[in-house]
Design a protein around this motif. Structure first.
Motif, PDB file in Angstrom:
ATOM      1  N   GLN A 106       0.825  -1.204   0.000  1.00  0.00           N
ATOM      2  CA  GLN A 106       0.000   0.000   0.000  1.00  0.00           C
ATOM      3  C   GLN A 106       0.862   1.259   0.000  1.00  0.00           C
ATOM      4  O   GLN A 106       0.580   2.218  -0.733  1.00  0.00           O
ATOM      5  CB  GLN A 106      -0.930  -0.008   1.211  1.00  0.00           C
ATOM      6  CG  GLN A 106      -2.034  -1.046   1.138  1.00  0.00           C
ATOM      7  CD  GLN A 106      -2.859  -1.111   2.411  1.00  0.00           C
ATOM      8  OE1 GLN A 106      -2.354  -0.889   3.510  1.00  0.00           O
ATOM      9  NE2 GLN A 106      -4.125  -1.418   2.259  1.00  0.00           N
ATOM     10  N   ALA A 107       1.896   1.264   0.831  1.00  0.00           N
ATOM     11  CA  ALA A 107       2.788   2.418   0.873  1.00  0.00           C
ATOM     12  C   ALA A 107       3.488   2.612  -0.465  1.00  0.00           C
ATOM     13  O   ALA A 107       3.648   3.747  -0.935  1.00  0.00           O
ATOM     14  CB  ALA A 107       3.812   2.251   1.999  1.00  0.00           C
ATOM     15  N   GLY A 108       3.900   1.514  -1.107  1.00  0.00           N
ATOM     16  CA  GLY A 108       4.577   1.623  -2.398  1.00  0.00           C
ATOM     17  C   GLY A 108       3.675   2.171  -3.483  1.00  0.00           C
ATOM     18  O   GLY A 108       4.083   3.030  -4.269  1.00  0.00           O
ATOM     19  N   ILE A 109       2.424   1.699  -3.533  1.00  0.00           N
ATOM     20  CA  ILE A 109       1.484   2.191  -4.542  1.00  0.00           C
ATOM     21  C   ILE A 109       1.186   3.665  -4.325  1.00  0.00           C
ATOM     22  O   ILE A 109       1.220   4.478  -5.268  1.00  0.00           O
ATOM     23  CB  ILE A 109       0.184   1.370  -4.507  1.00  0.00           C
ATOM     24  CG1 ILE A 109       0.455  -0.069  -4.982  1.00  0.00           C
ATOM     25  CG2 ILE A 109      -0.888   2.012  -5.371  1.00  0.00           C
ATOM     26  CD1 ILE A 109       0.903  -0.173  -6.412  1.00  0.00           C
ATOM     27  N   LEU A 110       0.889   4.048  -3.079  1.00  0.00           N
ATOM     28  CA  LEU A 110       0.582   5.452  -2.789  1.00  0.00           C
ATOM     29  C   LEU A 110       1.777   6.343  -3.080  1.00  0.00           C
ATOM     30  O   LEU A 110       1.620   7.439  -3.640  1.00  0.00           O
ATOM     31  CB  LEU A 110       0.162   5.582  -1.323  1.00  0.00           C
ATOM     32  CG  LEU A 110      -0.227   6.982  -0.852  1.00  0.00           C
ATOM     33  CD1 LEU A 110      -1.426   7.504  -1.643  1.00  0.00           C
ATOM     34  CD2 LEU A 110      -0.529   6.984   0.647  1.00  0.00           C
ATOM     35  N   LEU A 111       2.969   5.879  -2.730  1.00  0.00           N
ATOM     36  CA  LEU A 111       4.163   6.679  -2.966  1.00  0.00           C
ATOM     37  C   LEU A 111       4.448   6.824  -4.454  1.00  0.00           C
ATOM     38  O   LEU A 111       4.855   7.893  -4.911  1.00  0.00           O
ATOM     39  CB  LEU A 111       5.360   6.035  -2.258  1.00  0.00           C
ATOM     40  CG  LEU A 111       6.673   6.804  -2.308  1.00  0.00           C
ATOM     41  CD1 LEU A 111       6.519   8.181  -1.698  1.00  0.00           C
ATOM     42  CD2 LEU A 111       7.767   6.026  -1.579  1.00  0.00           C
ATOM     43  N   ALA A 112       4.235   5.758  -5.225  1.00  0.00           N
ATOM     44  CA  ALA A 112       4.456   5.839  -6.669  1.00  0.00           C
ATOM     45  C   ALA A 112       3.531   6.870  -7.300  1.00  0.00           C
ATOM     46  O   ALA A 112       3.952   7.668  -8.152  1.00  0.00           O
ATOM     47  CB  ALA A 112       4.247   4.467  -7.310  1.00  0.00           C
ATOM     48  N   PHE A 113       2.275   6.885  -6.891  1.00  0.00           N
ATOM     49  CA  PHE A 113       1.347   7.895  -7.384  1.00  0.00           C
ATOM     50  C   PHE A 113       1.806   9.295  -6.978  1.00  0.00           C
ATOM     51  O   PHE A 113       1.804  10.229  -7.793  1.00  0.00           O
ATOM     52  CB  PHE A 113      -0.062   7.631  -6.843  1.00  0.00           C
ATOM     53  CG  PHE A 113      -0.880   6.707  -7.691  1.00  0.00           C
ATOM     54  CD1 PHE A 113      -1.648   7.186  -8.728  1.00  0.00           C
ATOM     55  CD2 PHE A 113      -0.880   5.349  -7.456  1.00  0.00           C
ATOM     56  CE1 PHE A 113      -2.405   6.346  -9.528  1.00  0.00           C
ATOM     57  CE2 PHE A 113      -1.623   4.483  -8.238  1.00  0.00           C
ATOM     58  CZ  PHE A 113      -2.394   4.983  -9.282  1.00  0.00           C
ATOM     59  N   GLY A 114       2.189   9.455  -5.708  1.00  0.00           N
ATOM     60  CA  GLY A 114       2.611  10.767  -5.226  1.00  0.00           C
ATOM     61  C   GLY A 114       3.843  11.285  -5.939  1.00  0.00           C
ATOM     62  O   GLY A 114       3.927  12.474  -6.278  1.00  0.00           O
ATOM     63  N   VAL A 115       4.814  10.406  -6.183  1.00  0.00           N
ATOM     64  CA  VAL A 115       6.033  10.804  -6.884  1.00  0.00           C
ATOM     65  C   VAL A 115       5.720  11.232  -8.306  1.00  0.00           C
ATOM     66  O   VAL A 115       6.184  12.278  -8.785  1.00  0.00           O
ATOM     67  CB  VAL A 115       7.051   9.651  -6.865  1.00  0.00           C
ATOM     68  CG1 VAL A 115       8.173   9.905  -7.865  1.00  0.00           C
ATOM     69  CG2 VAL A 115       7.629   9.471  -5.470  1.00  0.00           C
ATOM     70  N   GLY A 116       4.920  10.432  -9.010  1.00  0.00           N
ATOM     71  CA  GLY A 116       4.587  10.774 -10.390  1.00  0.00           C
ATOM     72  C   GLY A 116       3.816  12.073 -10.497  1.00  0.00           C
ATOM     73  O   GLY A 116       4.108  12.914 -11.363  1.00  0.00           O
ATOM     74  N   VAL A 117       2.834  12.268  -9.609  1.00  0.00           N
ATOM     75  CA  VAL A 117       2.046  13.502  -9.636  1.00  0.00           C
ATOM     76  C   VAL A 117       2.907  14.711  -9.303  1.00  0.00           C
ATOM     77  O   VAL A 117       2.814  15.758  -9.946  1.00  0.00           O
ATOM     78  CB  VAL A 117       0.864  13.386  -8.656  1.00  0.00           C
ATOM     79  CG1 VAL A 117       0.152  14.724  -8.515  1.00  0.00           C
ATOM     80  CG2 VAL A 117      -0.123  12.324  -9.131  1.00  0.00           C
ATOM     81  N   THR A 118       3.778  14.582  -8.307  1.00  0.00           N
ATOM     82  CA  THR A 118       4.625  15.709  -7.898  1.00  0.00           C
ATOM     83  C   THR A 118       5.582  16.106  -9.008  1.00  0.00           C
ATOM     84  O   THR A 118       5.724  17.300  -9.326  1.00  0.00           O
ATOM     85  CB  THR A 118       5.416  15.327  -6.633  1.00  0.00           C
ATOM     86  OG1 THR A 118       4.504  14.985  -5.583  1.00  0.00           O
ATOM     87  CG2 THR A 118       6.288  16.497  -6.183  1.00  0.00           C
ATOM     88  N   ALA A 119       6.257  15.142  -9.613  1.00  0.00           N
ATOM     89  CA  ALA A 119       7.196  15.450 -10.695  1.00  0.00           C
ATOM     90  C   ALA A 119       6.475  16.057 -11.893  1.00  0.00           C
ATOM     91  O   ALA A 119       6.952  17.016 -12.506  1.00  0.00           O
ATOM     92  CB  ALA A 119       7.952  14.190 -11.102  1.00  0.00           C
ATOM     93  N   ALA A 120       5.306  15.523 -12.224  1.00  0.00           N
ATOM     94  CA  ALA A 120       4.544  16.044 -13.357  1.00  0.00           C
ATOM     95  C   ALA A 120       4.051  17.465 -13.078  1.00  0.00           C
ATOM     96  O   ALA A 120       4.071  18.326 -13.964  1.00  0.00           O
ATOM     97  CB  ALA A 120       3.367  15.130 -13.669  1.00  0.00           C
ATOM     98  N   ALA A 121       3.619  17.730 -11.846  1.00  0.00           N
ATOM     99  CA  ALA A 121       3.133  19.066 -11.500  1.00  0.00           C
ATOM    100  C   ALA A 121       4.260  20.095 -11.556  1.00  0.00           C
ATOM    101  O   ALA A 121       4.065  21.219 -12.040  1.00  0.00           O
ATOM    102  CB  ALA A 121       2.497  19.048 -10.117  1.00  0.00           C
ATOM    103  N   LEU A 122       5.440  19.728 -11.080  1.00  0.00           N
ATOM    104  CA  LEU A 122       6.573  20.650 -11.158  1.00  0.00           C
ATOM    105  C   LEU A 122       6.958  20.919 -12.610  1.00  0.00           C
ATOM    106  O   LEU A 122       7.239  22.065 -12.982  1.00  0.00           O
ATOM    107  CB  LEU A 122       7.769  20.068 -10.402  1.00  0.00           C
ATOM    108  CG  LEU A 122       7.664  20.045  -8.872  1.00  0.00           C
ATOM    109  CD1 LEU A 122       8.842  19.279  -8.267  1.00  0.00           C
ATOM    110  CD2 LEU A 122       7.606  21.459  -8.309  1.00  0.00           C
TER     111      LEU A 122
END
Length: 263
Positions: free
Chosen positions: A138-154
């Motif tokens: 669960q932590a890995g899936i949530l973190l993968a989403f968060g990383v992708g969204v953060t990098a894309a937003a920047l």
């Protein structure tokens, strides 16, 4: 010795079981912070102001343990993912000079790789296990989403700014970008669940979690944005990541002065 009064069902004393309890080691939890300490030893980070990078992940870690922001029962993996993302962002800010490339898309790929690598490393040591149990997954899936969204937003905000650094506009566009990207990523999943349930799921059950994810994601980024606004050292790092300043041209080789200049 375990003991329980079972009445006529059997004996109340169970078989003695020896168990040696030891205090969990703190070393795995310190590894991500030591990695940040190692990045501070890099030549571009050998400055007193560079040590302020401890403040943003420290603020995020503090917020995750406050009762006001208590997570639901059984959702400790969310706190692990949030802190891991903050540590990954700290690494990105310290490596900004190395991650900046001539083209914005290449910079996005470098930021994505560094953020994903450091965040996953931090999450792995925080959960303290190597097995793929439910919490780690669960932590890995949530973190993968968060990383992708953060990098894309920047990356998207860097394109929106178009070589103009305006902090308030950047904050606003960053929140809008985070909300929009979270919406796009989770919309297919919601539609699948909606069709499978025969339309029995309210739309509020979709937009509520999406808004909450965007707010939490922005809250993790906000201390880094404030630090970048407050210090020129990290402001230049953020500008480099967003491509709002042109890349410095290489120095020109000046001609050597003549030994005997003519009058």
């Amino acid at each position: 010795m375990a003991s329980s009064d079972l009445g006529q069902l059997g004996t109340k004393d169970g078989v003695p079981v020896d168990f040696n309890w030891v205090l969990p080691g703190l070393a795995p939890l310190l590894v991500p912070w030591l990695a940040i300490l190692g990045l501070l030893a890099l030549k571009p980070n050998r400055s007193a102001v560079a040590w302020l990078i401890w403040l943003p992940p420290g603020c995020v870690l503090t917020l995750t343990v406050l009762p006001l922001f208590a997570l639901p029962s059984g959702a400790d993996f969310m706190a692990d993912a949030i802190v891991a993302l903050a540590l990954g962002l700290a690494a990105v800010w310290l490596l900004a000079g190395y991650l900046r490339r001539q083209h914005g898309f290449l910079t996005f790929l470098c930021v994505l790789g560094a953020l994903l690598g450091f965040s996953l490393m931090a999450a792995m040591f925080r959960v303290g296990g190597t097995g793929m149990d439910v919490e780690v997954f669960q932590a890995g899936i949530l973190l993968a989403f968060g990383v992708g969204v953060t990098a894309a937003a920047l990356g998207l905000d860097g394109w929106i700014c178009r070589h103009h650094y305006r902090p308030l506009a950047l904050y606003l566009w960053l929140f809008v970008s985070l909300s929009g990207i979270w919406l796009l990523l989770t919309a297919p999943l919601f539609l699948i669940v909606l069709i499978a349930s025969g339309g029995q799921i309210a739309w509020s059950e979709f937009f509520g979690p999406v808004l909450a994810a965007a707010v939490v994601n922005f809250a993790v980024l906000l201390p880094f944005l404030i630090l970048s606004s407050a210090t020129p050292f990290y402001r230049n790092r953020l500008k480099a990541l967003l491509h709002v300043i042109p890349e410095a041209p290489p120095p020109l080789n000046a001609p050597a002065p003549e030994a005997n200049p003519k009058p």
